[in-house]
Design a protein around this motif. Structure first.
Motif, PDB file in Angstrom:
ATOM      1  N   UNK A   1     -27.338  24.317  25.398  1.00  0.00           N
ATOM      2  CA  UNK A   1     -27.103  23.311  24.347  1.00  0.00           C
ATOM      3  C   UNK A   1     -27.774  21.984  24.689  1.00  0.00           C
ATOM      4  N   UNK A   2     -27.534  21.555  25.927  1.00  0.00           N
ATOM      5  CA  UNK A   2     -28.078  20.271  26.380  1.00  0.00           C
ATOM      6  C   UNK A   2     -29.601  20.262  26.267  1.00  0.00           C
ATOM      7  N   UNK A   3     -30.202  21.370  26.698  1.00  0.00           N
ATOM      8  CA  UNK A   3     -31.664  21.434  26.642  1.00  0.00           C
ATOM      9  C   UNK A   3     -32.155  21.509  25.201  1.00  0.00           C
ATOM     10  N   UNK A   4     -31.398  22.208  24.342  1.00  0.00           N
ATOM     11  CA  UNK A   4     -31.747  22.302  22.922  1.00  0.00           C
ATOM     12  C   UNK A   4     -31.846  20.882  22.344  1.00  0.00           C
ATOM     13  N   UNK A   5     -30.851  20.070  22.672  1.00  0.00           N
ATOM     14  CA  UNK A   5     -30.831  18.701  22.135  1.00  0.00           C
ATOM     15  C   UNK A   5     -32.023  17.900  22.672  1.00  0.00           C
ATOM     16  N   UNK A   6     -32.249  18.036  23.977  1.00  0.00           N
ATOM     17  CA  UNK A   6     -33.353  17.302  24.605  1.00  0.00           C
ATOM     18  C   UNK A   6     -34.692  17.704  23.968  1.00  0.00           C
ATOM     19  N   UNK A   7     -34.902  19.009  23.807  1.00  0.00           N
ATOM     20  CA  UNK A   7     -36.170  19.507  23.261  1.00  0.00           C
ATOM     21  C   UNK A   7     -36.340  19.098  21.797  1.00  0.00           C
ATOM     22  N   UNK A   8     -35.255  19.205  21.037  1.00  0.00           N
ATOM     23  CA  UNK A   8     -35.329  18.839  19.613  1.00  0.00           C
ATOM     24  C   UNK A   8     -35.745  17.391  19.456  1.00  0.00           C
ATOM     25  N   UNK A   9     -35.197  16.547  20.324  1.00  0.00           N
ATOM     26  CA  UNK A   9     -35.498  15.111  20.206  1.00  0.00           C
ATOM     27  C   UNK A   9     -36.939  14.788  20.599  1.00  0.00           C
ATOM     28  N   UNK A  10     -37.505  15.582  21.478  1.00  0.00           N
ATOM     29  CA  UNK A  10     -38.931  15.370  21.831  1.00  0.00           C
ATOM     30  C   UNK A  10     -39.753  15.433  20.545  1.00  0.00           C
ATOM     31  N   UNK A  11     -39.418  16.393  19.700  1.00  0.00           N
ATOM     32  CA  UNK A  11     -40.170  16.555  18.455  1.00  0.00           C
ATOM     33  C   UNK A  11     -39.796  15.497  17.419  1.00  0.00           C
ATOM     34  N   UNK A  12     -38.486  15.358  17.186  1.00  0.00           N
ATOM     35  CA  UNK A  12     -38.051  14.461  16.105  1.00  0.00           C
ATOM     36  C   UNK A  12     -38.419  13.013  16.375  1.00  0.00           C
ATOM     37  N   UNK A  13     -38.338  12.604  17.635  1.00  0.00           N
ATOM     38  CA  UNK A  13     -38.620  11.198  17.952  1.00  0.00           C
ATOM     39  C   UNK A  13     -40.114  10.892  17.909  1.00  0.00           C
ATOM     40  N   UNK A  14     -40.928  11.940  17.910  1.00  0.00           N
ATOM     41  CA  UNK A  14     -42.385  11.705  17.979  1.00  0.00           C
ATOM     42  C   UNK A  14     -43.138  12.229  16.769  1.00  0.00           C
ATOM     43  N   UNK A  15     -42.404  12.486  15.684  1.00  0.00           N
ATOM     44  CA  UNK A  15     -43.066  12.834  14.422  1.00  0.00           C
ATOM     45  C   UNK A  15     -43.522  14.278  14.307  1.00  0.00           C
ATOM     46  N   UNK A  16     -43.072  15.156  15.226  1.00  0.00           N
ATOM     47  CA  UNK A  16     -43.403  16.579  15.083  1.00  0.00           C
ATOM     48  C   UNK A  16     -42.514  17.234  14.045  1.00  0.00           C
ATOM     49  N   UNK A  17     -42.929  18.392  13.521  1.00  0.00           N
ATOM     50  CA  UNK A  17     -42.095  19.093  12.536  1.00  0.00           C
ATOM     51  C   UNK A  17     -41.222  20.110  13.259  1.00  0.00           C
ATOM     52  N   UNK A  18     -39.885  19.968  13.091  1.00  0.00           N
ATOM     53  CA  UNK A  18     -38.947  20.806  13.840  1.00  0.00           C
ATOM     54  C   UNK A  18     -38.089  21.677  12.926  1.00  0.00           C
ATOM     55  N   UNK A  19     -38.054  22.972  13.239  1.00  0.00           N
ATOM     56  CA  UNK A  19     -37.104  23.878  12.593  1.00  0.00           C
ATOM     57  C   UNK A  19     -35.913  24.022  13.530  1.00  0.00           C
ATOM     58  N   UNK A  20     -34.747  23.564  13.089  1.00  0.00           N
ATOM     59  CA  UNK A  20     -33.539  23.601  13.944  1.00  0.00           C
ATOM     60  C   UNK A  20     -32.844  24.925  13.659  1.00  0.00           C
ATOM     61  N   UNK A  21     -33.140  25.939  14.500  1.00  0.00           N
ATOM     62  CA  UNK A  21     -32.687  27.307  14.211  1.00  0.00           C
ATOM     63  C   UNK A  21     -31.465  27.647  15.055  1.00  0.00           C
ATOM     64  N   UNK A  22     -30.316  27.379  14.502  1.00  0.00           N
ATOM     65  CA  UNK A  22     -29.070  27.662  15.237  1.00  0.00           C
ATOM     66  C   UNK A  22     -27.911  27.803  14.256  1.00  0.00           C
ATOM     67  N   UNK A  23     -26.884  28.541  14.701  1.00  0.00           N
ATOM     68  CA  UNK A  23     -25.638  28.616  13.927  1.00  0.00           C
ATOM     69  C   UNK A  23     -24.543  27.847  14.646  1.00  0.00           C
ATOM     70  N   UNK A  24     -24.929  27.154  15.691  1.00  0.00           N
ATOM     71  CA  UNK A  24     -23.967  26.429  16.515  1.00  0.00           C
ATOM     72  C   UNK A  24     -23.623  25.109  15.798  1.00  0.00           C
ATOM     73  N   UNK A  25     -22.402  25.041  15.294  1.00  0.00           N
ATOM     74  CA  UNK A  25     -22.007  23.881  14.476  1.00  0.00           C
ATOM     75  C   UNK A  25     -22.114  22.571  15.254  1.00  0.00           C
ATOM     76  N   UNK A  26     -21.860  22.650  16.559  1.00  0.00           N
ATOM     77  CA  UNK A  26     -21.962  21.451  17.393  1.00  0.00           C
ATOM     78  C   UNK A  26     -23.389  20.895  17.326  1.00  0.00           C
ATOM     79  N   UNK A  27     -24.363  21.799  17.456  1.00  0.00           N
ATOM     80  CA  UNK A  27     -25.766  21.363  17.437  1.00  0.00           C
ATOM     81  C   UNK A  27     -26.185  20.876  16.048  1.00  0.00           C
ATOM     82  N   UNK A  28     -25.755  21.599  15.032  1.00  0.00           N
ATOM     83  CA  UNK A  28     -26.131  21.182  13.665  1.00  0.00           C
ATOM     84  C   UNK A  28     -25.571  19.781  13.393  1.00  0.00           C
ATOM     85  N   UNK A  29     -24.303  19.571  13.753  1.00  0.00           N
ATOM     86  CA  UNK A  29     -23.684  18.239  13.559  1.00  0.00           C
ATOM     87  C   UNK A  29     -24.423  17.168  14.345  1.00  0.00           C
ATOM     88  N   UNK A  30     -24.736  17.522  15.601  1.00  0.00           N
ATOM     89  CA  UNK A  30     -25.405  16.557  16.461  1.00  0.00           C
ATOM     90  C   UNK A  30     -26.736  16.110  15.825  1.00  0.00           C
TER      91      UNK A  30
END
Ligand SMILES: Cc1cc2nc3c(=O)[nH]c(=O)nc-3n(C[C@H](O)[C@H](O)[C@H](O)COP(=O)(O)OP(=O)(O)OC[C@H]3O[C@@H](n4cnc5c(N)ncnc54)[C@H](O)[C@@H]3O)c2cc1C
Length: 304
Positions: free
Chosen positions: A197-226
């Protein structure tokens, strides 16, 4: 994995095909191409996009790639006949011969790429186990140079993924970020749910914070909310991300409000006659799914 899931997976080889079929029905659009097309139309009606996957196994001889190649070409031809259908496709390179010969696989994939390019199709290359991670990324990169609407998948459980995210970001490649379904050793992959989970968040932010296009592919409600909160706080627009889920996973209560709120949500729609092998493999690769399967079985009346 709990003892019940272990037991279910152990019993799979003797479980009647009918039983697995009852389970597979929920996760798979059907055996025919038309089943997949109709399912995506239904999803489109509810505001969801699709990514269509032709079910099939890793191929071990060159002749074996003829069938998946034919099926993918038929799919793309059919999509050309349905320009109103809002979908992309997902492709597994081992079906096209990646485990046999990388160059042979590339030649196969290039045919799919060129057909897809003609109809402006989004083509995502699924990520398989770690034995093919590097080869898969190299083919994504090579394809992306020819046709920018080719996307990659990054698995949050792999230690190498942080470097891979930066590498793909530099090339402006669309990434689907998922946790990863295969069993990988502790020497190359995080094992605990929290670390992944922690790494998912870290990796997702690498993309979102730098203008990359990210598909957030998870059913984990914690991650979706985050991510929902992060995206709102940062004012990131819908041009830069989407949510993704697998067909049949019961999280409409989260996804439908996202769609209603104008967010992009894409559903992975597998179809094809190889559903049995796919379902069995999913269970063996991640026995925890057995728990969902049993829950689904008992909930079936309510759901159907
Ligand atoms: C669109 C999409 C594409 C994917 N592509 C790839 C890929 O290319 N390569 C790869 O390795 N993996 C892929 N995956 C699988 C992914 O790596 C995970 O194994 C899978 O999504 C389960 O992880 P999770 O993030 O949903 O979290 P989890 O913690 O496993 O699940 C979160 C919650 O979702 C529910 N849930 C999860 N799965 C199911 C299910 N099958 N049925 C019912 N409920 C369920 C459960 O309630 C669970 O508590 C993909 C997943 C998605 C959504």
């Amino acid at each position: 994995m709990n003892w019940l899931n272990k037991l279910i997976v152990g019993l799979m080889p003797i479980a009647p095909k009918f039983l697995i079929g009852q389970v597979a029905k929920r996760y798979i659009a059907g055996e025919e191409l038309e089943d997949g097309i109709q399912r995506v139309y239904k999803l489109n009606d509810h505001g969801f996009l699709g990514t269509m996957d032709v079910l099939g196994e890793s191929i071990t001889d060159k002749a074996g790639t003829e069938k998946p190649m034919r099926l993918y070409k038929n799919l793309i031809r059919e999509l050309g006949e349905h320009p109103d259908l809002r979908t992309g496709i997902s492709v597994k390179l081992t079906q096209l011969g990646l485990n046999i010969d990388k160059e042979f696989c590339w030649e196969n994939f290039k045919e799919i790429l060129e057909m897809g390019q003609e109809i402006d199709l989004l083509i995502r290359i699924d990520m398989e186990d770690s034995s093919v991670t590097e080869d898969t990324l190299q083919i994504v990169e090579r394809a992306h140079e020819i046709y920018p609407k080719v996307g990659a998948v990054i698995q949050a459980y792999l230690h190498r993924s942080e470097e891979d995210m930066h590498r793909l970001l530099e090339q402006d490649i669309n990434v689907r970020l998922c946790k990863g379904i295969y069993k990988e050793s502790a020497s190359i992959a995080y094992q605990s749910k929290e670390e992944v989970r922690e790494n998912f968040i870290k990796l997702g932010k690498i993309y979102l914070a730098n203008g990359g296009y990210l598909g957030i592919a998870t059913h984990d409600e914690y991650l979706i909310d985050h991510f929902r909160t992060y995206i709102e706080n940062k004012g990131i627009t819908t041009d830069n991300y989407e949510y993704q889920a697998l067909l049949g996973v019961p999280i409409e209560h989260i996804l439908q409000p996202l769609v209603d709120d104008g967010k992009t949500v894409r559903i992975y729609v597998p179809f094809g006659e190889d559903w049995y092998a796919y379902s069995s493999r999913r269970l063996k690769e991640n026995p925890d799914i057995a728990g969902y399967v049993i829950k689904d079985f008992f909930k079936r009346d309510k759901l159907s």
